[in-house]
Design a protein around this motif. Sequence first.
Motif, PDB file in Angstrom:
ATOM      1  N   GLN A 136       5.343 -10.834   5.932  1.00 58.07           N
ATOM      2  CA  GLN A 136       4.457 -11.327   6.981  1.00 58.07           C
ATOM      3  C   GLN A 136       5.237 -11.613   8.265  1.00 58.07           C
ATOM      4  N   GLY A 137       4.699 -11.089   9.353  1.00 60.18           N
ATOM      5  CA  GLY A 137       5.306 -11.338  10.657  1.00 60.18           C
ATOM      6  C   GLY A 137       6.612 -10.629  10.904  1.00 60.18           C
ATOM      7  N   ARG A 138       7.014  -9.739  10.010  1.00 60.69           N
ATOM      8  CA  ARG A 138       8.300  -9.052  10.165  1.00 60.69           C
ATOM      9  C   ARG A 138       8.259  -7.947  11.212  1.00 60.69           C
ATOM     10  N   SER A 139       7.086  -7.336  11.424  1.00 63.38           N
ATOM     11  CA  SER A 139       7.031  -6.172  12.303  1.00 63.38           C
ATOM     12  C   SER A 139       5.659  -6.050  12.951  1.00 63.38           C
ATOM     13  N   PRO A 140       5.630  -5.652  14.240  1.00 61.84           N
ATOM     14  CA  PRO A 140       4.344  -5.393  14.894  1.00 61.84           C
ATOM     15  C   PRO A 140       3.820  -3.991  14.624  1.00 61.84           C
ATOM     16  N   HIS A 141       4.632  -3.171  13.964  1.00 62.14           N
ATOM     17  CA  HIS A 141       4.267  -1.779  13.748  1.00 62.14           C
ATOM     18  C   HIS A 141       3.314  -1.643  12.559  1.00 62.14           C
ATOM     19  N   PRO A 142       2.513  -0.589  12.516  1.00 66.11           N
ATOM     20  CA  PRO A 142       1.547  -0.415  11.424  1.00 66.11           C
ATOM     21  C   PRO A 142       2.228  -0.075  10.107  1.00 66.11           C
ATOM     22  N   VAL A 143       1.533  -0.371   9.030  1.00 62.80           N
ATOM     23  CA  VAL A 143       1.957   0.121   7.723  1.00 62.80           C
ATOM     24  C   VAL A 143       1.495   1.566   7.619  1.00 62.80           C
ATOM     25  N   ARG A 144       2.436   2.468   7.398  1.00 58.64           N
ATOM     26  CA  ARG A 144       2.097   3.889   7.306  1.00 58.64           C
ATOM     27  C   ARG A 144       2.549   4.411   5.944  1.00 58.64           C
ATOM     28  N   LEU A 145       1.585   4.795   5.125  1.00 56.01           N
ATOM     29  CA  LEU A 145       1.869   5.328   3.803  1.00 56.01           C
ATOM     30  C   LEU A 145       1.821   6.846   3.821  1.00 56.01           C
ATOM     31  N   VAL A 146       2.805   7.467   3.224  1.00 59.77           N
ATOM     32  CA  VAL A 146       2.831   8.922   3.075  1.00 59.77           C
ATOM     33  C   VAL A 146       2.248   9.265   1.710  1.00 59.77           C
ATOM     34  N   VAL A 147       1.268  10.160   1.699  1.00 59.45           N
ATOM     35  CA  VAL A 147       0.561  10.533   0.467  1.00 59.45           C
ATOM     36  C   VAL A 147       0.750  12.030   0.216  1.00 59.45           C
ATOM     37  N   PRO A 148       1.493  12.425  -0.824  1.00 58.70           N
ATOM     38  CA  PRO A 148       1.638  13.851  -1.142  1.00 58.70           C
ATOM     39  C   PRO A 148       0.299  14.473  -1.554  1.00 58.70           C
ATOM     40  N   VAL A 149       0.098  15.722  -1.144  1.00 58.84           N
ATOM     41  CA  VAL A 149      -1.121  16.464  -1.472  1.00 58.84           C
ATOM     42  C   VAL A 149      -0.731  17.747  -2.188  1.00 58.84           C
ATOM     43  N   ASN A 150      -1.288  17.967  -3.364  1.00 56.87           N
ATOM     44  CA  ASN A 150      -1.055  19.190  -4.124  1.00 56.87           C
ATOM     45  C   ASN A 150      -1.832  20.322  -3.451  1.00 56.87           C
ATOM     46  N   LEU A 151      -1.119  21.270  -2.849  1.00 63.93           N
ATOM     47  CA  LEU A 151      -1.771  22.347  -2.107  1.00 63.93           C
ATOM     48  C   LEU A 151      -2.525  23.317  -3.007  1.00 63.93           C
ATOM     49  N   ARG A 152      -2.265  23.273  -4.301  1.00 64.35           N
ATOM     50  CA  ARG A 152      -2.956  24.177  -5.222  1.00 64.35           C
ATOM     51  C   ARG A 152      -4.459  23.891  -5.269  1.00 64.35           C
ATOM     52  N   GLY A 153      -4.842  22.674  -4.889  1.00 70.50           N
ATOM     53  CA  GLY A 153      -6.255  22.343  -4.867  1.00 70.50           C
ATOM     54  C   GLY A 153      -7.009  23.062  -3.774  1.00 70.50           C
ATOM     55  N   MET A 154      -6.339  23.383  -2.670  1.00 73.52           N
ATOM     56  CA  MET A 154      -6.961  24.076  -1.547  1.00 73.52           C
ATOM     57  C   MET A 154      -6.595  25.560  -1.523  1.00 73.52           C
ATOM     58  N   PHE A 155      -5.384  25.875  -1.989  1.00 71.56           N
ATOM     59  CA  PHE A 155      -4.884  27.248  -1.967  1.00 71.56           C
ATOM     60  C   PHE A 155      -4.462  27.630  -3.384  1.00 71.56           C
ATOM     61  N   PRO A 156      -5.314  28.313  -4.134  1.00 69.23           N
ATOM     62  CA  PRO A 156      -5.050  28.593  -5.555  1.00 69.23           C
ATOM     63  C   PRO A 156      -3.703  29.280  -5.771  1.00 69.23           C
ATOM     64  N   SER A 157      -2.908  28.701  -6.661  1.00 71.31           N
ATOM     65  CA  SER A 157      -1.594  29.262  -6.954  1.00 71.31           C
ATOM     66  C   SER A 157      -1.135  28.748  -8.308  1.00 71.31           C
ATOM     67  N   LYS A 158      -0.409  29.591  -9.051  1.00 70.93           N
ATOM     68  CA  LYS A 158       0.185  29.194 -10.319  1.00 70.93           C
ATOM     69  C   LYS A 158       1.658  28.843 -10.156  1.00 70.93           C
ATOM     70  N   SER A 159       2.095  28.702  -8.924  1.00 68.17           N
ATOM     71  CA  SER A 159       3.509  28.450  -8.658  1.00 68.17           C
ATOM     72  C   SER A 159       3.986  27.166  -9.331  1.00 68.17           C
ATOM     73  N   LEU A 160       5.188  27.228  -9.938  1.00 70.13           N
ATOM     74  CA  LEU A 160       5.834  26.049 -10.494  1.00 70.13           C
ATOM     75  C   LEU A 160       6.903  25.525  -9.550  1.00 70.13           C
ATOM     76  N   ARG A 161       6.992  26.133  -8.386  1.00 72.90           N
ATOM     77  CA  ARG A 161       7.919  25.648  -7.367  1.00 72.90           C
ATOM     78  C   ARG A 161       7.217  24.579  -6.532  1.00 72.90           C
ATOM     79  N   ASN A 162       7.932  24.078  -5.553  1.00 74.05           N
ATOM     80  CA  ASN A 162       7.358  23.052  -4.690  1.00 74.05           C
ATOM     81  C   ASN A 162       6.183  23.629  -3.904  1.00 74.05           C
ATOM     82  N   PHE A 163       4.998  23.073  -4.106  1.00 69.97           N
ATOM     83  CA  PHE A 163       3.838  23.513  -3.342  1.00 69.97           C
ATOM     84  C   PHE A 163       2.972  22.293  -3.015  1.00 69.97           C
ATOM     85  N   VAL A 164       3.598  21.355  -2.336  1.00 64.55           N
ATOM     86  CA  VAL A 164       2.912  20.145  -1.887  1.00 64.55           C
ATOM     87  C   VAL A 164       3.215  19.928  -0.409  1.00 64.55           C
TER      88      VAL A 164
END
Length: 430
Positions: free
Chosen positions: A212-240
């Motif tokens: 509390q009171g440590r920073s005036p800046h916003p809390v910003r959360l980074v949320v990974p998104v699995n791209l396979r949900g929008m772009f169909p792929s069977k890739s086992l490599r990084n696709f986020v």
Amino acid sequence: MFRISAVLTEGVDPDALQQAADITIKRFPTMAVKLRKGLFWCSLHENNNPLTVRKESASPCSPIMGVKEDNGYLLRILYFGRRITLECFHALTDGMGAMEFLKSLVYRYLLLTGKEVQDEGVLLLPENPPEPQEEEDGCVRYYQKHAKKAKLEERKAHAIQGTVPEDRKTMVIHGVLPALPLRDYARRHGTTITGYLAAVFAQAILSSGSQQGRSPHPVRLVVPVNLRGMFPSKSLRNFVTQISVSLPAASGQTIDDMVESVTAQMKASVTEEHLSGKIAAYVGYEKMLVGRMVPWFIKKMAISLVSKRVYHATTALFTNLGDVKLPKSMEPYIEMIEVVPSPKKAASINCGICSVGGNLNIAFAGNIAEPDVIERFFELVSQQTGLEAELYSNGWLKSDKHSAVGRSLYPPYTAASEQSGGVRPIPVKA
């Protein structure tokens, strides 16, 4: 580094796990690799060294130490008590790829220990050769040259501050909740489990005593998104890719306000147009002719500068691998699945969640001595939903010494304050 684990209903047999690892790694050529540094790029090459399983003894998500300890692999398989763990370097794969490997590993292990399990068509098995699509680069496949490239977030965010132990070990707190009641609660409030818990995480950061009171800046959360949900792929490599949600530091927001804001930001970001822009940005950097001609040591310095800008624009990571689909025959032998992302280098806390068999496991990983942000998180969830989480950790909570769950799943851990005579504060610029 990140880790995913399967908590079984009985203790792990190391010999059977080693046999299962020997069989499983052959089915995943994208995982059986080592890293080589060249003049212009680092590249992945086939690794025929043995993959040796080890009893867990170090801090979760410890760095890969190279050829001597890990035989060149960018992953490690660990066991302790009833838990089988896969730890990965993120350049190797993403959460979905790692989960496919872990499920196949545990399936093979259960077979070797005499359990009557079937794959039921939902696992990748050694008997079935890898499909070419599993090795594809999904970003290259769906790259659109003329897509509007997404820009990096550079505005400063609230930095979680705390006392960093001298040994810098990763501390983990898990909370287990029933998944269906929580999902129903989130739906009644017009959101998803991800949207609701991300909002509560932000609320916990803003309202905990240490922040509390440590920073005036916003809390910003980074949320990974699995791209396979929008772009169909069977890739086992990084696709986020990653999207971010921000909540201002100003007081007066209710949890309903936060949930509404987070949900709206997520919906606006998870669109084909926006995600295509993310892909275009990634591949665009790789295709730059100038970049290809620059030696690796210069590229490394440039990457470091960009990473620092992104680092200061992020408060924490919040990742949800969703409901893990297992064969019905395996479910009686698996109590929980855990997802643990490693914290940032300076003071920080990250969060990973997933569910299996009706149990939602929420894991917070941090490198600070103060657990009040996490305790505040579960306090808020309980107040708002009426659901009480079962907590266990690797020594972050004072109650661990009395917790049978914590003692059975993590090696004995003595906090740095007791082990080395104290902790030292590491200031983090807001």
